[in-house]
Design an enzyme around this catalytic site. Sequence first.
Site, PDB file in Angstrom:
ATOM      1  N   ASP A  10       0.759  -1.121   0.115  1.00 44.50           N
ATOM      2  CA  ASP A  10       0.117   0.022  -0.019  1.00 44.50           C
ATOM      3  C   ASP A  10       0.962   1.376  -0.020  1.00 44.50           C
ATOM      4  OD1 ASP A  10      -0.807   0.466   3.706  1.00 44.50           O
ATOM      5  OD2 ASP A  10       0.796  -0.617   2.737  1.00 44.50           O
ATOM      6  N   HIS A 241       9.580  -0.302   9.184  1.00 43.55           N
ATOM      7  CA  HIS A 241       8.385  -1.270   8.965  1.00 43.55           C
ATOM      8  C   HIS A 241       8.602  -2.288   8.158  1.00 43.55           C
ATOM      9  CE1 HIS A 241       6.284   0.517  12.501  1.00 43.55           C
ATOM     10  NE2 HIS A 241       5.983   1.726  12.078  1.00 43.55           N
TER      11      HIS A 241
END
Length: 314
Positions: A10, A241
């Site tokens: 995303d 992340h």
Amino acid sequence: MPRKIIIDTDPGVDDTMAIFFALCSPELEVIGLTTIFGNVHTELATRNALRLLEIAGRTDIPVAHGADNALTGPFEGPVPFVHGSDGQGDIFLPDPAGAPADISAAQFIVEQLRAHPGEITLVPVGPLTNIALALRLEPRITEWVDQVVLMGGNALAPGNASPAGEANIRNDPEAADLVFGADWSVTMVGLDVTHKVHMKPEDIAEYETHGNAMSDHIIRILPHYRNYFESSYPAQGIFVHDSSAIAYLLDPSLFETKRWAIRVGTQGLGRGKTWPAFGKHILPAWQNRPLVNVCVGVDGPRLVALEAERLRKA
Ligand code: RIB
Ligand code: CA
């Protein structure tokens, strides 16, 4: 032979870094990007995925557009305060020249796994909707996949999208519970470790010396993302992340892992929390579930150095 991977993404600033990290690592062959909502709506995620491959000079890699909403409800909305309204730190790139493939993300995943049994690792770094849809479309993908290495979840650490849940899981907890419960090998690279992978200001500054298109783009998109972290957490710099999932593929020795069955909270304030079962008395809700490889420790500085080394050589 390089390891074939499909990154479900995303993009998103940290997704961007993870995609470039993978493209700069000869051990990996990125055979496709599949897009999902999360940091941005799926439509923008697809445009950004195309843009990133153009920046990287890899328009040979297909992009397949994914689900626009979660399994059981509408997408709750993007996070412009983290990734910018364009998902790229509000630098507002021109439209991509290319277009996505004429196949959905779930179909692309199924067809690629069918064509290359045992060779492909799925690397979801966004909500798990596409992966769950692919499981529903063709349950045999659990036999065909090599493994799933995902960024998401929080076993013992607090959430980030809410006190309970990590963003990727909280954006589609029902999908995540299906993915963690399917009969395949899953490694969870969650906040338990990514909140220990700290890219300091000096680490970020080093990218300015690389002199290549990918590192130059990273330098352009980081300021907005860094402002979010520095206004939300005590440390200077950012947490890493999505690139942590790529690093796991390259060097699992960076991580300490535990084998726990995982269930995902879908109700109330706990929606999106990944709950591990450990100890001797496993309750029925966690029984007959495969054990997930849960990352609980990481050598953060060594991971940050590995990513910088790969981008430096791009
Ligand atoms: O919680 C962090 C995750 O949510 C990362 O994948 C980030 O890109 C967002 O998708
Ligand atoms: Ca992401």
